[in-house]
Write an enzyme that holds these catalytic residues in place. Structure first.
Site, short mmCIF file in Angstrom:
data_model
loop_
_atom_site.label_atom_id
_atom_site.label_comp_id
_atom_site.label_asym_id
_atom_site.label_seq_id
_atom_site.Cartn_x
_atom_site.Cartn_y
_atom_site.Cartn_z
CG ASP A 19 -2.06 0.95 1.11
OD1 ASP A 19 -3.22 0.49 1.02
OD2 ASP A 19 -1.82 2.18 1.09
CB ILE A 20 0.79 4.31 -2.09
CG1 ILE A 20 1.89 5.24 -2.58
CG2 ILE A 20 -0.47 5.08 -1.75
CD1 ILE A 20 1.58 5.87 -3.93
CG ASN A 64 -11.95 -0.59 3.97
OD1 ASN A 64 -12.30 -0.95 5.10
ND2 ASN A 64 -10.75 -0.08 3.73
CB VAL A 112 -9.15 1.70 -5.02
CG1 VAL A 112 -8.88 1.08 -6.39
CG2 VAL A 112 -8.11 2.78 -4.71
CG HIS A 129 -8.58 -3.24 -2.49
ND1 HIS A 129 -9.51 -2.50 -3.19
CD2 HIS A 129 -8.34 -2.56 -1.34
CE1 HIS A 129 -9.81 -1.42 -2.50
NE2 HIS A 129 -9.14 -1.44 -1.36
CG HIS A 140 -6.75 -3.03 3.08
ND1 HIS A 140 -6.05 -1.85 2.90
CD2 HIS A 140 -7.95 -2.83 2.48
CE1 HIS A 140 -6.79 -0.98 2.24
NE2 HIS A 140 -7.95 -1.55 1.98
P1 5GP Z 1 -9.61 1.26 0.19
O1 5GP Z 1 -9.61 2.56 0.93
O2 5GP Z 1 -10.34 1.39 -1.12
O3 5GP Z 1 -10.06 0.08 0.99
O4 5GP Z 1 -8.09 0.96 -0.12
C1 5GP Z 1 -7.40 1.56 -1.16
C2 5GP Z 1 -5.95 1.58 -0.77
O5 5GP Z 1 -5.19 1.87 -1.92
C3 5GP Z 1 -5.59 2.65 0.27
O6 5GP Z 1 -5.09 2.02 1.45
C4 5GP Z 1 -4.55 3.51 -0.43
O7 5GP Z 1 -3.50 3.93 0.43
C5 5GP Z 1 -4.06 2.60 -1.54
N1 5GP Z 1 -3.59 3.31 -2.71
C6 5GP Z 1 -4.17 4.39 -3.29
N2 5GP Z 1 -3.48 4.76 -4.38
C7 5GP Z 1 -2.44 3.89 -4.49
C8 5GP Z 1 -1.37 3.75 -5.43
O8 5GP Z 1 -1.23 4.50 -6.40
N3 5GP Z 1 -0.49 2.74 -5.22
C9 5GP Z 1 -0.59 1.89 -4.15
N4 5GP Z 1 0.32 0.95 -4.03
N5 5GP Z 1 -1.61 1.98 -3.25
C10 5GP Z 1 -2.51 2.97 -3.43
#
Ligand code: 5GP
Length: 118
Positions: free
Chosen positions: A30-31, A88, A97, A101, A103
């Site tokens: 994760d970034i 999520n 996103v 996915h 985590h």
């Molecule tokens: P969500 O919030 O949808 O459950 O998780 C999306 C995750 O994607 C977040 O934890 C966010 O930090 C990660 N993320 C967003 N943009 C990028 C990216 O460009 N690269 C990577 N590796 N992770 C990302």
């Protein structure tokens, strides 16, 4: 494949630190990590926006994501210490996103979860 940020990572169009790959699942850091280990596991061959959109015929994908995370934890040597997996779904969970996915969070004792924000 529908274009999403994670689709671009799967196709190597944008960079990510890829730490796991098999025929169906890609895992990358994760970034914005929320724990010492924070890896995202995504299905490589199907784009589904949210967990709520998974059809019964696609249920195996969820198991693949979970087992990929478990295999990675064993391989990295922190399975015995423990870890958390999270998916999520939509706004109240903070999904950002819309490409399902999972985590994987690990590497230190984790705080409790599920409390309302604010
Ligand atoms: P969500 O919030 O949808 O459950 O998780 C999306 C995750 O994607 C977040 O934890 C966010 O930090 C990660 N993320 C967003 N943009 C990028 C990216 O460009 N690269 C990577 N590796 N992770 C990302």
């Amino acid at each position: 494949m529908t274009d999403t940020l994670f689709g671009k990572i799967i196709r190597r169009e944008i960079p990510a630190t890829i730490v796991y790959e098999d025929d169906e699942v890609l895992g990358f850091n994760d970034i914005a990590p929320q724990a010492p280990v924070h890896v995202l596991f995504v299905p490589k061959n199907e784009v589904i926006a949210t967990l709520d959109d998974v059809q019964p015929g696609q249920a195996h994908l969820i198991g693949k994501l979970a087992l990929a995370a478990a295999a990675y934890a064993r391989q990295q040597g922190f399975a015995q210490d423990g870890y958390r997996i999270v998916m999520n779904c939509r706004e109240h969970a903070g999904q950002t996103v819309f490409h399902i996915h999972l985590h994987l969070l690990a590497g230190a004792p984790l705080g409790r979860f599920g409390t309302p924000a604010g």
